[in-house]
Scaffold this active site. Structure first.
Site, PDB file in Angstrom:
ATOM      1  N   HIS A 101       0.791  -1.179  -0.025  1.00 24.47           N
ATOM      2  CA  HIS A 101       0.071   0.232   0.049  1.00 24.47           C
ATOM      3  C   HIS A 101       0.804   1.369   0.047  1.00 24.47           C
ATOM      4  O   HIS A 101       2.259   1.261   0.290  1.00 24.47           O
ATOM      5  CB  HIS A 101      -0.808  -0.034   1.070  1.00 24.47           C
ATOM      6  CG  HIS A 101      -1.837  -1.087   1.543  1.00 24.47           C
ATOM      7  ND1 HIS A 101      -1.471  -2.336   2.117  1.00 24.47           N
ATOM      8  CD2 HIS A 101      -3.145  -1.206   1.135  1.00 24.47           C
ATOM      9  CE1 HIS A 101      -2.354  -3.273   1.950  1.00 24.47           C
ATOM     10  NE2 HIS A 101      -3.475  -2.303   1.677  1.00 24.47           N
ATOM     11  N   ASP A 104       2.364   1.881   3.236  1.00 25.48           N
ATOM     12  CA  ASP A 104       3.276   0.875   3.788  1.00 25.48           C
ATOM     13  C   ASP A 104       4.745   1.541   3.553  1.00 25.48           C
ATOM     14  O   ASP A 104       5.560   1.413   4.458  1.00 25.48           O
ATOM     15  CB  ASP A 104       3.204  -0.294   3.180  1.00 25.48           C
ATOM     16  CG  ASP A 104       1.708  -0.879   3.439  1.00 25.48           C
ATOM     17  OD1 ASP A 104       1.094  -0.592   4.292  1.00 25.48           O
ATOM     18  OD2 ASP A 104       1.257  -1.743   2.364  1.00 25.48           O
ATOM     19  N   ASP A 309      -5.995 -13.950   8.970  1.00 25.73           N
ATOM     20  CA  ASP A 309      -4.815 -13.738   8.085  1.00 25.73           C
ATOM     21  C   ASP A 309      -3.769 -14.633   8.625  1.00 25.73           C
ATOM     22  O   ASP A 309      -2.557 -14.257   8.613  1.00 25.73           O
ATOM     23  CB  ASP A 309      -4.482 -12.172   8.082  1.00 25.73           C
ATOM     24  CG  ASP A 309      -5.373 -11.630   7.044  1.00 25.73           C
ATOM     25  OD1 ASP A 309      -5.818 -11.890   6.328  1.00 25.73           O
ATOM     26  OD2 ASP A 309      -5.247 -10.369   7.420  1.00 25.73           O
TER      27      ASP A 309
END
Length: 438
Positions: A101, A104, A309
């Site tokens: 992203h 990030d 996740d």
């Protein structure tokens, strides 16, 4: 610059019987599977956000990941430290791709102009690491969900100024992805949904989301970006209901807004199960609809009703989704991105290595199982035999439009058609797959 991964050697292949602490058991990038390198089937990628940005915090406790860049006061210096460590990690692991992203890679500034400038500066740093290491960008994206301005969504926000801000952020992130040679661009609508219908106009928000995606596609062509635009479906969380619930929902949305052929899907395993589907169902449906683009590979916990996740660790379960990928001819410009994070108690640097090494081995084993199923041929023959009647002249005439409803009725009434049920043989086929998965 030293990193927390300096003491970890490059991870070798040691085989299934190897007992070394560091070593791949099944992942061999150059191993040929059905005439294609394992690395070219899987195209694995490291998720920048979970691997290098996650702090280990949860709603009930503070951060547990003590990374040096979390303690650096200058945000840009911290971003450079993080990039150095990220590429040191990926080089030791030998993964060919990464995903990110915009937030990030670089911190968010006081204004979008300042944020863009910091991202541009960090792109130079990241591009240098990419040239040196040979690691490529599988896809980029914009974080349109963390900042409070997006609490009511980005494209679907009731405030057009938020829509405009999100559009400007995506424009820059798409251009950044293009600049780094990214092969895809992903849109995850983390808050494109609603928490209550009491304050939500569904028709209006659908129109806004359709217009936003059309703008992204138009800009892709304007700047000459040849990568694929991907939507990542998810049914809920953080919102009560998200508009890109699953593959079928995304297909309807794309058809409604005349975007078929322009956009595909990035399917996440854990999102599929949250939507009440199996992972292999979503992969198979995406392939059947011409939408299969890329995969975020992880798993959930059946005892937890949220998106945990976790790294994949069950090759037999994963082999059925891998079989659908192989039947589709692979993922094209997509790949398998480890959108997974180590557990809160796994805070050591080596835990991150073990997690990815195990995930790569699981992917490799699943690929080899799927290849065995295909080479064996019995599953495909059983499926083809079940539909054999549709390949006969009468079946083809029905699908080709050669028979009307009245003609079908006459065929049954006058021809004495009296069909008998045929067993689907599910248990036999399940036993076959279990046998081949050993």
């Amino acid at each position: 610059m030293s990193t927390i991964f300096d003491a970890i050697p490059p991870i070798p292949f040691v085989g299934e019987e190897g007992e070394a602490e560091w070593g791949f058991r099944a992942w061999q990038p150059d191993r040929m599977v059905e005439g294609r390198r394992m690395a070219d089937w899987l195209r694995p990628a490291v998720a920048y956000w979970h691997s290098f940005c996650a702090t280990g915090a949860d709603p009930f406790g503070a951060e547990t990941m003590d990374r040096p860049w979390f303690r650096t006061a200058d945000p840009m210096q911290a971003a450079r430290q993080k990039a150095e460590a990220a590429f040191a990690f990926m080089e030791r692991l030998g993964t060919p791709f990464f995903c990110f992203h915009d937030r990030d890679i670089a911190p968010e500034g006081a204004t979008l102009r300042e944020s863009n400038a910091m991202l541009d500066a960090m792109l130079d740093v990241v591009a240098g690491h990419m040239r040196r290491s040979g690691i490529r960008l599988l896809w980029g994206t914009a974080n349109l969900f963390s900042h409070p301005r997006y609490m009511a969504g980005a494209a679907t926000n009731p405030d057009p100024d938020v829509f405009a801000h999100a559009a400007a952020q995506v424009k820059h992130a798409l251009e950044a992805t293009h600049r780094l040679g990214g092969e895809n661009y992903v849109l995850w609508g983390g808050r494109e949904g609603y928490d209550t219908l009491l304050n939500t106009d569904l028709a209006r928000e659908d129109a806004q989301l359709g217009r936003f995606l059309s703008l992204v596609v138009e800009h892709k062509h304007r700047i000459g970006f040849r990568g694929t635009i991907l939507i990542e479906p998810k049914p809920m969380e953080p919102t009560k209901h998200q508009y890109d619930r699953d593959v079928a929902t995304v297909y309807g949305f794309l058809a409604r807004h005349r975007l078929l052929g322009e956009v595909k899907v990035n399917i996440e395993a854990n999102h599929a199960t949250l939507a009440g589907h199996s992972f292999e169902h979503e992969v198979a449906l995406a392939a059947a609809l011409g939408l299969l683009g890329s995969v975020d590979i992880n798993r959930g916990d059946p005892q937890n009703g949220w998106d945990t996740d976790q790294f994949p660790n069950n090759a037999q379960d994963l082999s059925l989704a891998m079989l659908e990928v192989m039947r589709a001819g692979g993922l094209g410009s997509g790949g398998f991105n480890f959108d997974a994070k180590v557990r809160r108690q796994s805070f050591a640097a080596e835990d991150l290595v073990h997690a990815h090494a195990g995930g790569l081995d699981t992917l490799a084993r699943a690929l080899l199982i799927a290849a065995r199923i295909r080479a064996d041929g019995r599953l495909d023959r059983a499926r083809a035999g079940r539909y054999a009647g549709w390949d006969a002249p009468e079946g083809r005439a029905i699908l080709d439009g050669g028979m009307s409803l009245a003609a079908l009725s006459d065929r049954v009434l006058e021809g004495g058609v009296d069909p008998r049920p045929r067993s689907g043989g599910q248990e036999r086929l399940e036993n076959l797959v279990a046998q081949l998965a050993r």
